[in-house]
Design an enzyme around this catalytic site. Structure first.
Site, PDB file in Angstrom:
ATOM      1  N   GLU A 146       0.946  -1.421   0.145  1.00  0.00           N
ATOM      2  CA  GLU A 146      -0.258  -0.022   0.413  1.00  0.00           C
ATOM      3  C   GLU A 146       0.984   0.956  -0.151  1.00  0.00           C
ATOM      4  OE1 GLU A 146      -3.272  -0.280   3.120  1.00  0.00           O
ATOM      5  OE2 GLU A 146      -4.375  -1.033   1.709  1.00  0.00           O
TER       6      GLU A 146
ATOM      7  N   GLU B   1      -6.697  -8.073  -0.240  1.00  0.00           N
ATOM      8  CA  GLU B   1      -7.103  -8.054   1.440  1.00  0.00           C
ATOM      9  C   GLU B   1      -8.760  -7.463   1.252  1.00  0.00           C
ATOM     10  OE1 GLU B   1      -4.730  -5.381   3.117  1.00  0.00           O
ATOM     11  OE2 GLU B   1      -2.571  -6.045   2.584  1.00  0.00           O
TER      12      GLU B   1
HETATM   13  C1  LIG Z   1      -6.529   1.713  10.124  1.00  0.00           C
HETATM   14  C2  LIG Z   1      -6.421   1.385   8.955  1.00  0.00           C
HETATM   15  C3  LIG Z   1      -4.443   0.652   9.306  1.00  0.00           C
HETATM   16  C4  LIG Z   1      -4.430   0.516   7.961  1.00  0.00           C
HETATM   17  N1  LIG Z   1      -4.007  -0.661   7.726  1.00  0.00           N
HETATM   18  C5  LIG Z   1      -5.106  -1.541   6.935  1.00  0.00           C
HETATM   19  S1  LIG Z   1      -6.423  -0.398   5.637  1.00  0.00           S
HETATM   20  N2  LIG Z   1      -4.612  -2.571   5.982  1.00  0.00           N
HETATM   21  C6  LIG Z   1      -4.378  -3.021   5.320  1.00  0.00           C
HETATM   22  C7  LIG Z   1      -3.103  -3.245   5.158  1.00  0.00           C
HETATM   23  O1  LIG Z   1      -2.459  -3.611   4.061  1.00  0.00           O
HETATM   24  C8  LIG Z   1      -2.759  -4.686   5.820  1.00  0.00           C
HETATM   25  O2  LIG Z   1      -1.476  -4.932   6.218  1.00  0.00           O
HETATM   26  C9  LIG Z   1      -3.147  -3.853   6.933  1.00  0.00           C
HETATM   27  O3  LIG Z   1      -2.950  -3.457   7.810  1.00  0.00           O
HETATM   28  C10 LIG Z   1      -4.906  -3.494   7.008  1.00  0.00           C
HETATM   29  C11 LIG Z   1      -5.669  -3.434   8.465  1.00  0.00           C
HETATM   30  O4  LIG Z   1      -5.844  -4.239   9.363  1.00  0.00           O
END
Ligand SMILES: CCCCNC(=S)N1C[C@H](O)[C@@H](O)[C@@H](O)[C@H]1CO
Length: 649
Positions: A185, A263
């Site tokens: 991301e 995801e």
């Molecule tokens: C509150 C937003 C936290 C950011 N993380 C997000 S959107 N996510 C996407 C990320 O790639 C994954 O590792 C996880 O961290 C998942 C949430 O479980």
């Protein structure tokens, strides 16, 4: 049959087999852009995958969890590789025991699961510093996740060790890894440093060859800076998101090829002090079915969440610092204790409409055990064990130093100074610029005065005689894994102020608490220390046998406040009973000695113990206990503005 005839049979058989079985040189996993699909060994293929993090599950339980995933109808497993889990110090590598990534890859093969690997270098995952090693911050000006030469040098050094080890496991080389994600991301980070992403892509190609499918994953808002020419673009979203709109956006980046949600959130993470998160079964299964109908390949995040043992939890920054809980149950289809849930069976039913799911029952929930209540005895205040906790002695500095500056990555550090004049009237004690990272337990001459907390609690009022010892135990609650571009240094980031005096001349004691608990179990030191009044950071412990064959269990600490737990020297993680929502800690049966032997449990209680220092082991988890809503205080210590009630998740 003559021996020489016998001899030739196996070679004939072998010859026949080599014609039938796909060979390394005919094994392939590619994108078929003509038909918007994947091809596995030339045949149309769609993966229905689930995320399981080996670093959140004891090795002895890996096979069980992977088997349950296979029996749920999945044909692939997706997992990260946390850099900080495998390179604890620069140039020191650990792939042993529960860090044996290659043993996990083998278990996935045995479970007949293909692998989607995500080695980062940043992984997010609510993991400590998003998987980046804290020792990177020993260069305080390093710019993480950019083409900063210092950062790239460390990344290159790590991947030049890891990726050659991965190479034989690639699918076309005879292994089970069908695709590999670059970064994580990146489009959500904000640096948008495309030379960094190009560097990573080049490094992966150089070390893994040109056959393996490399891809990126971003949320809808991150595609612009997260995607890169030459890397297959995938997306992530959850059940409440608009699939049609998001896949249409994805098509702007990948006009042809299979749609992929890397995801698909089956649940969500929990923060200390916020409500427990869940996602409903109907919402999760409806979204899954809609994606499978489109022919999309899907990875469900998480399929089994597991636990943030030790100090491994990360944190988010959403208006304020929010540490992740010890449980990473994630309301996932397989519970933290490895039990199939109704969500799993509902997902399995959906998958069965699109592809074969293995016949046969899922294993039943594992046996659970109740024990106690057990009384713990007081071993002594933490200060009584300082010589053992910091055998090399303190570091002296005029101004306080960070954890990173003294090479202490995790856990606790004691900061000590002496009052240079008597403070007879209560004076305000505070740290400018929200400089407590993350919680400080304050003592004067060994007497607990209270707590300061990042974003939450900015001041205390103290008195003390000239020459009195002012001790500040600093707890690192886990480094930000998401939400901030700035490095999350830990410790006292500024010199504290008492009244009008800036306090200088500090002794820093990096504390090796795990070593003390593991090797010099506190109650063996009792002779050399006289437990003072049980307030502030204090060790408690006891030993106990389990009854008959025992089972998984859940440690419950009613009336305790906040601290750390070790069972038989294993760091089970943090508890924060007072704040919630998590009220129990998962204790896997393999951590416990069988009947007849004694188990040891040690608690470091950081604040206050219950009148009767007892604990219990329950046969079920409590993850949605009452939340002691945490109030956000004004940033300036002086103003006493009304704290705001924090909204739920
Ligand atoms: C509150 C937003 C936290 C950011 N993380 C997000 S959107 N996510 C996407 C990320 O790639 C994954 O590792 C996880 O961290 C998942 C949430 O479980």
């Amino acid at each position: 049959m003559a021996p020489q005839k016998l001899l030739c049979l196996p070679s004939l058989l072998l010859l026949l087999l080599t014609r039938l079985l796909p060979q390394a040189d005919t094994r392939s996993f590619v994108v078929d852009r003509d038909h918007d699909r994947f091809l596995l060994d030339g045949a149309p293929f769609r993966y229905v995958s689930g995320s399981l993090h080996y670093f959140r599950v004891p090795r002895v339980l890996w096979a069980d969890r992977l088997f349950k995933m296979r029996m749920s109808g999945l044909n692939a497993v997706q997992f990260y590789v946390p850099w900080n889990y495998h390179e604890p110090e620069p140039g020191v590598y650990n792939f042993n025991a529960s860090r044996d990534l290659f043993a996990f890859l083998k278990e996935a093969t045995l479970a007949n699961l293909l692998v989607i690997l995500r080695p980062g270098p940043y992984i997010c995952a609510e993991w400590e510093m998003g998987g980046l090693p804290a020792w990177l911050l020993r260069k305080p000006k390093i710019r993480l996740r950019t083409s900063d030469p210092d950062f790239l040098a460390a990344v290159d050094s790590w991947f030049k060790v890891l990726l050659p080890k991965i190479h034989p496991w690639l699918y076309h080389n005879g292994g089970n890894i069908i695709s590999i994600q670059v970064e994580n991301e990146y489009g959500s980070y904000g640096a948008c440093d495309m030379s960094y992403m190009r560097h990573l892509a080049g490094l992966f190609r150089a070390l893994l060859g040109d056959k393996i499918l490399l891809f990126t994953t971003d949320g809808p808002e991150g595609l612009k800076c997260g995607s890169l020419q030459g890397l297959y673009t995938t997306i992530d979203f959850g059940p409440a998101d608009n699939m049609t709109k998001i896949f249409a956006l994805l098509r702007k980046y990948e006009p042809r090829g299979p749609l992929v949600n890397s995801e698909y959130y089956t649940g969500w993470l929990d923060y200390w002090g916020q409500n427990h998160s869940t996602r409903s079964v109907p919402a999760v299964t409806k979204g899954l079915e809609n994606m499978l109908k489109l022919g999309a390949s899907v990875n469900m995040y998480m399929f089994h969440g597991g636990t943030n043992f030790g100090y491994w939890n990360g944190a988010d920054e959403k208006g304020r610092f929010l540490p992740i809980t010890t449980s990473y149950d994630y309301d996932a289809p397989i519970s933290e204790a490895g039990d199939p849930t109704p969500k799993l069976f509902a997902i399995r039913n959906v998958i069965s409409k699109f592809q074969e799911v293995p016949l046969g029952p899922l294993p039943p929930p594992s046996p659970k055990m109740m024990l106690g209540p057990l009384s713990l005895h007081l071993d002594g205040n933490l200060l009584a064990f300082l010589d053992f906790l910091c055998p090399q002695g303190p570091i002296h500095s005029i101004l306080p130093m960070t954890f990173e500056a003294v090479n202490q990555d995790h856990g606790y550090m004691l900061y000590r100074t002496y009052l240079i004049h008597t403070v007879s009237e209560p004076a305000q004690f505070w740290v400018p610029n929200n400089g407590v990272h993350d919680r400080a337990y304050v003592m004067v001459d060994g007497v607990f005065q209270g707590v300061l907390e990042r974003n939450m609690k900015h001041n205390l009022f103290l008195t003390g005689k000239k020459g009195a010892k002012l001790d500040v135990l600093l707890e690192n609650m886990g480094r930000l894994s998401f939400g901030s571009n700035s490095s999350d240094f830990k410790g006292l980031l500024e010199p504290p102020i008492l009244g009008q005096t800036v306090l200088t001349q500090w002794l820093m004691f990096p504390l090796k608490v795990d070593n003390l608990v593991k090797w010099r179990f506190p109650n063996q030191l009792l002779k050399s220390s006289h437990p003072q009044t049980p307030s502030g950071p204090t060790f408690y412990s006891t030993t106990f046998p389990i009854l008959d064959s025992g089972g998984d269990t859940f440690l419950f600490l009613p009336g305790w406040t906040k601290g750390q737990v070790w069972i038989n020297g294993f760091n089970l993680g943090r508890y924060w009973t007072k704040r919630g929502p998590q009220q129990t800690l998962y204790v896997p049966r393999p951590l416990l000695f069988p009947r007849g032997a004694l188990n040891k449990i040690t608690l470091l209680e950081l604040e206050n113990v219950p009148l009767r220092p007892q604990i219990q082991f329950l046969d079920r988890p409590i993850l949605n206990g009452t939340v002691h809503k945490t109030h956000i205080c004004s940033l300036s210590a002086e103003s006493a503005s009304e704290p705001m009630e924090l909204s739920g998740h």
